[in-house]
Design a protein around this motif. Structure first.
Motif, PDB file in Angstrom:
ATOM      1  N   SER A   1      -2.201  -4.221  -4.054  1.00 53.80           N
ATOM      2  CA  SER A   1      -2.681  -3.010  -3.396  1.00 53.80           C
ATOM      3  C   SER A   1      -4.119  -2.760  -3.807  1.00 53.80           C
ATOM      4  O   SER A   1      -4.631  -3.355  -4.763  1.00 53.80           O
ATOM      5  CB  SER A   1      -1.798  -1.817  -3.779  1.00 53.80           C
ATOM      6  OG  SER A   1      -1.767  -1.649  -5.188  1.00 53.80           O
ATOM      7  N   ARG A   2      -4.779  -1.868  -3.093  1.00 47.12           N
ATOM      8  CA  ARG A   2      -6.175  -1.589  -3.391  1.00 47.12           C
ATOM      9  C   ARG A   2      -6.344  -1.036  -4.798  1.00 47.12           C
ATOM     10  O   ARG A   2      -5.404  -0.495  -5.380  1.00 47.12           O
ATOM     11  CB  ARG A   2      -6.752  -0.610  -2.356  1.00 47.12           C
ATOM     12  CG  ARG A   2      -6.941  -1.227  -0.969  1.00 47.12           C
ATOM     13  CD  ARG A   2      -7.720  -0.299  -0.079  1.00 47.12           C
ATOM     14  NE  ARG A   2      -7.004   0.935   0.174  1.00 47.12           N
ATOM     15  CZ  ARG A   2      -6.130   1.100   1.160  1.00 47.12           C
ATOM     16  NH1 ARG A   2      -5.866   0.109   1.984  1.00 47.12           N
ATOM     17  NH2 ARG A   2      -5.530   2.260   1.336  1.00 47.12           N
TER      18      ARG A   2
ATOM     19  N   GLU B   1       0.821  -1.207   0.000  1.00 50.53           N
ATOM     20  CA  GLU B   1       0.000   0.000   0.000  1.00 50.53           C
ATOM     21  C   GLU B   1       0.856   1.260   0.000  1.00 50.53           C
ATOM     22  O   GLU B   1       0.544   2.237  -0.680  1.00 50.53           O
ATOM     23  CB  GLU B   1      -0.936  -0.004   1.209  1.00 50.53           C
ATOM     24  CG  GLU B   1      -2.069  -1.012   1.116  1.00 50.53           C
ATOM     25  CD  GLU B   1      -2.977  -0.784  -0.074  1.00 50.53           C
ATOM     26  OE1 GLU B   1      -3.082   0.357  -0.556  1.00 50.53           O
ATOM     27  OE2 GLU B   1      -3.575  -1.765  -0.548  1.00 50.53           O
TER      28      GLU B   1
END
Length: 242
Positions: free
Chosen positions: A111-112, A85
């Motif tokens: 990651s998002r 992140e």
């Protein structure tokens, strides 16, 4: 054994996250409708697929999410998430971690979601020869020439390597410069850099990827992105070793 193999092959039809009907699955697998229906029913009963009764179409089931969570915890991917992140937030690209499985690199964590990818579902199984993650896993491992001969060079774009000789040369280059590179070899308009996540003994079980559009991953920025990713890979390696 044949039935198990067929069932797993049918399940493979749903890797892209799309819903499919019996006829489509039968056509993809070259199976009779009746055989396909029996296999789909068995997969639904096992929880590997769900069936939408209103449309009679099938999709991935909840049991697979359970198995995915088990694998996620067994590989301790949660330890890498803070680093992924942070790298994604700093660079504006997508950061991911993958492991090698047969002829593919399989992403275990990412990651998002970022706007650069849009709403399209990103694949989690990538060909070794055409992905930066795969090349990193190969370059930092003892990979025999015979194995390179078995890879599916038809997968990828026209920019990906097409022979074992080309791939071997690229792996040597990656090892020498310290990172692997995917220049629109899987998705037009996207580039990825891949780095090894090494164990204390120097083995490469995991790889770190940083993926973004060509407008972000311009050649002038690559050295800076590699520097950030190298620090992240070392941080994840330390977390995994603890």
């Amino acid at each position: 054994m044949q039935t198990v193999t067929r069932a797993l092959s049918v399940l493979d039809c749903f890797r892209d996250g799309e819903e499919r009907g019996v006829s489509e699955v039968a056509r993809r697998q070259g199976l009779a409708i009746s055989t396909t229906h029996r296999l789909l029913t068995a997969l639904v009963q096992a929880g590997f697929l769900d069936k939408d009764e209103s449309s009679s179409r099938y999709r991935m089931g909840g049991a697979l999410a359970e198995y995915g969570q088990i694998a996620y915890r067994q590989h301790r991917i949660y330890l890498a998430e803070p680093s992924l992140e942070q790298l994604a937030a700093t660079t504006g690209a997508n950061a991911s971690i993958a492991i090698r499985h047969s002829i593919h690199a399989v992403m275990l964590g990412t990651s998002r979601w970022r706007e650069t990818d849009g709403h399209r579902l990103m694949g989690v199984r990538l060909p070794l020869h055409a992905s930066a993650l795969g090349k990193a896993l190969l370059a930092w491992s003892d990979t025999a020439d015979g194995f390179l001969d078995t890879l599916p060079y038809h997968e990828g774009t026209t920019r990906s390597v097409s022979t074992p000789t080309e791939l071997r040369a690229e792996l040597d280059t990656a090892r020498a410069r310290g990172y692997a590179y995917n220049d629109e070899e899987l998705d037009p308009g996207f580039r990825t850099i891949g780095l090894p996540i090494l164990t204390p003994a120097g083995d490469c079980r995991f790889a770190l990827g940083l993926r973004g559009p060509t407008t972000l991953m311009i050649p002038e920025r690559i050295p800076f992105l590699v520097e950030l990713a190298t620090v992240t890979a070392a941080d994840i390696a330390t977390r995994f070793a603890s």
